[in-house]
Every structure is written in C-alpha cells, then in structure tokens.
Design a protein around this motif. Structure first.
Motif, PDB file in Angstrom:
ATOM      1  N   PRO A 132      30.627  37.411  40.589  1.00 56.28           N
ATOM      2  CA  PRO A 132      31.268  38.367  40.122  1.00 56.28           C
ATOM      3  C   PRO A 132      31.681  38.025  38.747  1.00 56.28           C
ATOM      4  CG  PRO A 132      32.366  37.565  42.246  1.00 56.28           C
ATOM      5  CD  PRO A 132      31.114  36.627  41.975  1.00 56.28           C
ATOM      6  N   THR A 133      31.727  39.276  37.790  1.00 58.66           N
ATOM      7  CA  THR A 133      31.916  38.961  36.481  1.00 58.66           C
ATOM      8  C   THR A 133      33.577  39.347  36.358  1.00 58.66           C
ATOM      9  OG1 THR A 133      29.906  40.058  35.772  1.00 58.66           O
ATOM     10  CG2 THR A 133      31.586  40.174  34.184  1.00 58.66           C
ATOM     11  N   VAL A 134      34.199  38.196  35.587  1.00 55.24           N
ATOM     12  CA  VAL A 134      35.583  38.280  35.335  1.00 55.24           C
ATOM     13  C   VAL A 134      35.988  38.181  33.887  1.00 55.24           C
ATOM     14  CG1 VAL A 134      37.702  36.829  35.886  1.00 55.24           C
ATOM     15  CG2 VAL A 134      35.746  36.564  37.290  1.00 55.24           C
ATOM     16  N   SER A 135      36.714  39.215  33.587  1.00 53.49           N
ATOM     17  CA  SER A 135      37.191  39.583  32.023  1.00 53.49           C
ATOM     18  C   SER A 135      38.111  38.479  31.965  1.00 53.49           C
ATOM     19  CB  SER A 135      38.012  41.026  32.282  1.00 53.49           C
ATOM     20  OG  SER A 135      39.138  40.694  32.891  1.00 53.49           O
ATOM     21  N   ALA A 136      38.066  38.380  30.388  1.00 55.20           N
ATOM     22  CA  ALA A 136      38.835  37.052  29.886  1.00 55.20           C
ATOM     23  C   ALA A 136      40.264  36.934  30.120  1.00 55.20           C
ATOM     24  CB  ALA A 136      38.747  37.393  28.245  1.00 55.20           C
ATOM     25  N   ASP A 137      40.845  38.362  30.293  1.00 51.26           N
ATOM     26  CA  ASP A 137      42.379  38.270  30.754  1.00 51.26           C
ATOM     27  C   ASP A 137      42.536  38.261  32.221  1.00 51.26           C
ATOM     28  OD1 ASP A 137      41.329  40.841  31.654  1.00 51.26           O
ATOM     29  OD2 ASP A 137      42.619  41.999  30.329  1.00 51.26           O
ATOM     30  N   TYR A 138      41.446  38.120  33.112  1.00 50.14           N
ATOM     31  CA  TYR A 138      41.576  37.990  34.541  1.00 50.14           C
ATOM     32  C   TYR A 138      42.233  39.294  35.189  1.00 50.14           C
ATOM     33  CZ  TYR A 138      41.128  32.733  33.826  1.00 50.14           C
ATOM     34  OH  TYR A 138      40.737  31.576  33.366  1.00 50.14           O
ATOM     35  N   LYS A 139      42.018  40.425  34.626  1.00 56.25           N
ATOM     36  CA  LYS A 139      42.269  41.795  35.207  1.00 56.25           C
ATOM     37  C   LYS A 139      41.305  42.497  35.723  1.00 56.25           C
ATOM     38  CE  LYS A 139      46.708  41.975  32.497  1.00 56.25           C
ATOM     39  NZ  LYS A 139      47.322  42.875  31.604  1.00 56.25           N
ATOM     40  N   THR A 140      40.051  42.352  35.371  1.00 58.80           N
ATOM     41  CA  THR A 140      38.801  43.126  35.777  1.00 58.80           C
ATOM     42  C   THR A 140      37.821  42.264  36.488  1.00 58.80           C
ATOM     43  OG1 THR A 140      39.256  44.567  34.119  1.00 58.80           O
ATOM     44  CG2 THR A 140      37.317  44.947  35.040  1.00 58.80           C
TER      45      THR A 140
ATOM     46  N   THR B 164      43.130  44.848  38.450  1.00 63.62           N
ATOM     47  CA  THR B 164      44.645  44.401  38.434  1.00 63.62           C
ATOM     48  C   THR B 164      45.845  44.633  37.472  1.00 63.62           C
ATOM     49  OG1 THR B 164      44.351  42.227  37.798  1.00 63.62           O
ATOM     50  CG2 THR B 164      43.903  42.664  40.203  1.00 63.62           C
ATOM     51  N   ALA B 165      46.862  44.796  37.779  1.00 71.81           N
ATOM     52  CA  ALA B 165      47.949  45.076  36.605  1.00 71.81           C
ATOM     53  C   ALA B 165      48.220  43.753  35.722  1.00 71.81           C
ATOM     54  CB  ALA B 165      49.145  45.682  37.371  1.00 71.81           C
ATOM     55  N   GLU B 166      48.091  42.585  36.472  1.00 72.58           N
ATOM     56  CA  GLU B 166      48.404  41.391  35.826  1.00 72.58           C
ATOM     57  C   GLU B 166      47.239  40.416  36.117  1.00 72.58           C
ATOM     58  OE1 GLU B 166      52.274  40.196  37.702  1.00 72.58           O
ATOM     59  OE2 GLU B 166      53.165  41.736  37.238  1.00 72.58           O
ATOM     60  N   PRO B 167      47.149  39.269  35.145  1.00 73.17           N
ATOM     61  CA  PRO B 167      46.212  38.115  35.293  1.00 73.17           C
ATOM     62  C   PRO B 167      46.271  37.699  36.665  1.00 73.17           C
ATOM     63  CG  PRO B 167      47.434  38.094  33.206  1.00 73.17           C
ATOM     64  CD  PRO B 167      48.220  39.122  34.238  1.00 73.17           C
ATOM     65  N   MET B 168      44.989  37.678  37.414  1.00 79.40           N
ATOM     66  CA  MET B 168      44.826  37.063  38.705  1.00 79.40           C
ATOM     67  C   MET B 168      43.697  35.983  38.687  1.00 79.40           C
ATOM     68  SD  MET B 168      47.272  38.122  40.984  1.00 79.40           S
ATOM     69  CE  MET B 168      48.609  39.434  40.344  1.00 79.40           C
ATOM     70  N   PRO B 169      44.046  34.906  38.387  1.00 77.62           N
ATOM     71  CA  PRO B 169      43.181  33.886  37.860  1.00 77.62           C
ATOM     72  C   PRO B 169      41.990  33.342  39.203  1.00 77.62           C
ATOM     73  CG  PRO B 169      45.025  33.112  36.827  1.00 77.62           C
ATOM     74  CD  PRO B 169      45.487  34.265  37.673  1.00 77.62           C
TER      75      PRO B 169
END
Length: 612
Positions: A92-100, A192-197
C-alpha cells in the motif's frame, strides 16, 4: 454446488460438492480416497459462525481466516514478525502525513465457487474490499469490530452511519464517502481524519478484514454466518453447529507456492522449509474440525492418532506431557513434535461497569473491585490450575507487542487478603445482618454473579474464585452457559462478571488498551469502562508513531485501567502445541490465524503408524 439446510439434523450451511465439475488447476482426490490429505483437528470451544463482520471469538475466526483473504498477511515463519502482500499487487502507498492509504488488488484472484455466481468465475476487485469494510458500519450486522475502523477515524463513514440511523434508513452501500472509495477496478483508497501510522498492518487478518462478495451476502441476509464464500485457500464443506466443521480445498485458489524462510536456529522450521519449499499451496485437501469441550477426550483422540494436531496442551496434563516444560520422553520416542510459544494475550475477568453492584466510578465501587482483585490468589492459579503455563499480568498489554514494558509493575499481580479486607471495611462493605457475609454499604446483600462455562478448566477456575472470595467474606454465585451464549450476553452488557481471554492480531499493544476504550463498549470493551482521560490517552497513542511519546501515553493508560480496575488482569498464557510425526511443517505464528495451507501430511508415514 448444492447448499442444503436442515434444521431437523442441526446441520447449517451444509455445502455438498456433487453436481459441479470444478475447473481447478489440480483435481483434488475424491473424499475418503487413500490419497486424500486430511488434517484432523479439534476445538475446545464451539464456533459462532463464519461471517467476518459478525464474529469475534477465536475459534470462528480461526476458520474464517482460511476462507477469507485480507489484503496483507503475516509471514508464517518469519521472526521478527513481518507482513507481506496477500491479495495486493504491491505494498500500500502511504502518504507522508499517514492519512491516505492506497491499495491495489492483484488481478486474477477469484472467489470460491458459489451458486450466487451462476457458474461464472467471480474475480476479486477493489469494490469487494470497500463493500466488506463498509459492512462493519451497517447497524444491521452489529459488528463487534466496528471500534477498530471508528478509531481510525475514516472520513465520512461514522457520519453516514449516524445519519442513516437517525433517519431509520437502511445503510447505503452505494453512497461514496471520502474515507473509503473505489479509485478504479483494482484500486481503493482509505483516508483518515488524523495520522494513523499503523493502519496498514491491521489489514492482515482475513477473519475480520477479508473480502466477501456482495451478491452472496445479499442472497442470504441474516444467514450470512452460514454461507461464507471468500478467496482463501479453503471453503466450507460441511458444518454441524457446535459439533463438526469441514473445510475443503478451494478449487479456484490462486497459484501460490511455499516460500517461507526459517528463523536461524529453529531446526523444526528449517526441516519444514527443506521439505516443502516450492510446493503448491494449500498442501492438504481437507480439514476436519471436531468440537470437543472436555480436555480428556481431546487428549485421548490425539494420543490414539485420531487427530493430527493438539493445539494447546490442556493445563491438567502439562506435568505429564511437559515435565520441566520439555516434551515427555515417551512422546519423543513416538516422534511427536512440540511447538511452545507465548501467546500475545491476556486472561481477564471483567466487571460490568454499568452493573449496580460491581460497576461505577465512585470511591467505594473502585475499592470493591480493587479488593476483589487483591483477593485473587494468582500464584495458586498459575501453579495448580494452569500448571505453570502462564505468567502474572501487571497490565493489559501482553509480551511480544509494542507497548509492553518488562519493568512495569502494578498491584494486579499482588495477592494480599489483609489489604483487601481493609479496603472493604473502609468502604463500608461489612456484615450488617450477622449472616457471615459482607453486605453493600446500604445494607443490601453483596453477591457476585460470575458467568462461566461447563468445561473442566472453567470449573477449576470457579472453584478457586469461590475459595478466594470466601476468605474475604464475599458470597459468590456462578452461572454456567455455553461460551457463545456468554459472548452474546457479554456484548449486550447483561453479565455482571465473566472471565475471558483477549489476543492480539498484530504485534502492537493497541488492541489491549481497546479493552478500556469507551467507544468500544460491547465490542472489545466487555467491561463497558468509559473514563474520559483514558479515552483521551487511547485516542492519542493511536495517532503517534512508535517512540517515547507513544510509550508514555500507553503506560499512563495502563495505570488508569489498573487504578479503576474494570478488569481483574490475571495472566499472559504460554501454550504448547503437539503434532503427530506424519505432520510436516506445523508451526505457530501467534499473529497469523491462518496456518493450515502451509501444513502437509505424509500419508505413508500415517498409514504405517496407524496400521491403516
């Protein structure tokens, strides 16, 4: 394929394989033929069903994990634990802010045959995962795992659920939400609304996050528990509720080969890899599971060669089977193999925080629960009942998961009847009517009502509970019922107290803190504990990457759970599994519910050993 349903014979979801010519890559041997590889197995507690959105018990999930596929999967033998692709074409591709988070499904994966597909091979696509995960938000299914997704704060889904519930409308699966949507045929995205590492590693468990086919669910409605159809290595063959489960090889299962790597120094794993490397999965044709609640017949079935694996040597046989925690010489001579491992779990007794007797946040209620906890003799429980196959819990977070601290110490492991009695006296729990039993501060009777099961271990634990509480002058009553019945009542908040185990699906302590999360009432949180400061810490640690700040939040959350005592934390258990000499490749990964596809049977060795 024919599906037969007979209430008269208590056979539910019975799939007969006659009437279809499977187009699988390899024809399986006929049922009962000498060449058929059958793994014979037992559960000590009955299943509840096989719909990922409705199940939460270990035994149902063990079966479902071999039927349904999550996007990712823990490697079977790898230590330290690591996950890999399962139904995805790339990580999975994970955005730098852990939200996408963007998931790409691998083309060419197919569901097991089912009448609902009308003779056409049904491919797994991105929409199947979106639909499957949305189902947890549909109130109709009463998902016990909804709290996991809600804690991820996936954009739009909780809002959609609340809106439709307020309007008393059915859940709208076709309405697109920002947080979970199809991008193209094979791509879906989570926001997600918040970072979810750590969001991605959660989606390794097919028993919860496996893909279902919408047409199958809609065809069976509330009977979806009886009609599991997934893309995993096995499919449901026959099912006699609380008695027998049969899985058969999925003829549409994708081309997958044994590619495990043995940890250095693990001779048993190294031998398995040498024999099985490169072989097509699954290696066996069928799995037969008997439900045997009493430990003695389970043990005898294994000893007599009727079962190939004995999962979790019963505690009452530990001194005979595992003297000094080593396999007994007579069993070694027979070629029996042992795998010994700590499970990432915690055994607890919960107090219903909404119960008028043991619940509540007032000082006298907290004192009662703390006194009961201090009156539980854990040393005797571990030595005599669990036969040394456990270690005392200090907090809910289990060894082997992130957040566990070896030096964390609390009063949960203390046995101190004198301090317990002093707490009770100070809080007004005294004998007011002279009958020898303590009463509530208002003078009414104090009686604990503990739910239990009719198996031997539960009976022994109940006997010890009674002795412990008698020493404190607390009257105790036990109400036995089948485990699925207790689970249903616990989720509905109808039990005052009940002893259960809670296991981690990933090597992270979050799942143990979820036992106290207010949003998880009736799901993970059987105690219905709801403390704002604990909820804040739980939510905070979810958004933090692993490091000192997260560890501090998790530790403080543990301290609050110990202080308010919604649970009596008992032990973290140690288990030993046995396998017959003709079983090849059996091992245990505690974060991987699915294991049967990596196991093989040496039919000739079995025939020689059993004289058949």
């Amino acid at each position: 394929m024919k599906r037969l349903l007979s209430a008269a014979t208590v056979v539910v979801g019975l799939c007969g394989l006659s009437g279809w010519a499977w187009a699988g890559p390899e024809a399986a041997p006929a049922k009962g033929s000498p060449d058929e590889k059958v793994l014979r197995y037992s559960f000590r507690i009955a299943e509840t069903g096989f719909d990922p959105v409705q199940i939460s018990d270990l035994y149902s999930r063990t079966v479902a994990a071999s039927i349904f596929d999550a996007p990712l999967q823990w490697e079977f033998l790898a230590r330290p634990f690591r996950y890999r692709l399962n139904t995805l074409s790339e990580m999975p591709t994970v955005s730098a802010d852990y939200k996408t988070f963007t998931f790409k499904v691998k083309p060419g994966i197919y569901f097991a045959p089912a009448p609902e597909f009308k003779g056409v091979k049904r491919e797994l696509v991105a929409a199947d995962y979106v639909y499957s995960w949305k189902r947890h938000y549909d109130p109709m299914w009463k998902s016990t795992n909804l709290y996991i997704l809600e804690n991820f704060k996936i954009l739009g889904l909780s809002e959609l659920r609340k809106e439709l519930m307020a309007a008393k409308k059915p859940f709208d699966y076709d309405r697109e939400v920002e947080g979970l949507k199809v991008i193209d045929k094979y791509t879906f995205q989570v926001k997600t609304a918040e970072p979810m590492p750590r969001l991605v590693e959660q989606f390794t468990d097919g028993s919860t996050w496996g893909a279902v086919a919408r047409e199958v669910i809609e065809a069976h409605g509330l009977k979806a528990m009886e009609h599991p159809v997934g893309t995993g290595p096995f499919m449901l063959g026959q099912w006699r509720r609380s008695s027998r489960i049969e899985l058969v090889k999925n003829p549409h299962y994708r081309e997958e080969f044994y590619s495990e790597e043995a940890p250095a120094g693990d001779a048993q794993a190294e031998a398995a890899v040498a024999k099985l490397k490169g072989k097509r999965l699954p290696l066996i044709d069928r799995v037969e599971i008997a439900i045997i609640e009493e430990n003695q017949p389970r043990w005898l079935a294994f000893l007599n060669g009727e079962h190939d694996i004995l999962e979790e040597v019963p505690a009452e046989f530990a001194t005979m089977v595992l003297p000094n925690n080593q396999l007994a010489p007579n069993l070694q001579k027979k070629g029996i193999q042992m795998v010994r491992y700590p499970r990432a779990d915690v055994a607890v007794t919960y107090f219903n925080m909404e119960d008028p007797v043991v619940g509540g946040y007032e000082p006298d209620k907290v004192a009662l629960r703390r006194a009961i906890s201090l009156g539980v003799d854990l040393d005797t429980e571990i030595r005599l009942v669990r036969k040394g196959q456990a270690v005392a819990s200090q907090g809910p977070i289990a060894p082997g998961t992130w957040g566990f601290q070896k030096d964390f110490k609390s009063e949960m492991s203390d046995y101190d009847p004198a301090r317990a009695k002093a707490l009770l006296e100070m809080a007004g729990y005294v004998d007011k009517n002279g009958d020898g039993w303590r009463d509530l501060p208002d003078g009414s009777a104090l009686e604990l009502n503990i739910a239990t099961q009719p198996d031997q271990l539960s009976r022994q634990l109940a006997e010890l509970w009674k002795k412990n509480m008698n020493r404190l002058g607390i009257k105790t009553r036990f109400t036995p019922a089948k485990w699925p019945e207790n689970l249903k009542a616990a989720n509905a908040g109808k039990l005052q107290m009940w002893g259960v185990g809670w296991s981690a699906g990933v090597p992270d302590g979050d799942t143990f803190l979820a036992l106290g999360d207010g949003k998880s009432k009736g799901q993970a949180n059987k105690s219905r504990f709801d403390l704002p400061e604990f909820n804040r810490l739980y939510a905070l640690q979810k958004t933090l990457p692993n490091g000192p700040e997260r560890m501090a939040a998790m530790t403080q959350a543990q301290r609050l759970m110990v202080a308010y005592a919604p649970y009596k934390l008992h032990v973290h258990r140690i288990f030993s599994d046995l396998s017959q000499p003709w079983v090849i490749g059996y091992h245990r990964n505690v974060f991987l519910r699915e294991s049967w596809k990596w196991i093989d049977i040496d039919l000739e060795k079995r025939r020689q050993a059993l004289g058949k």
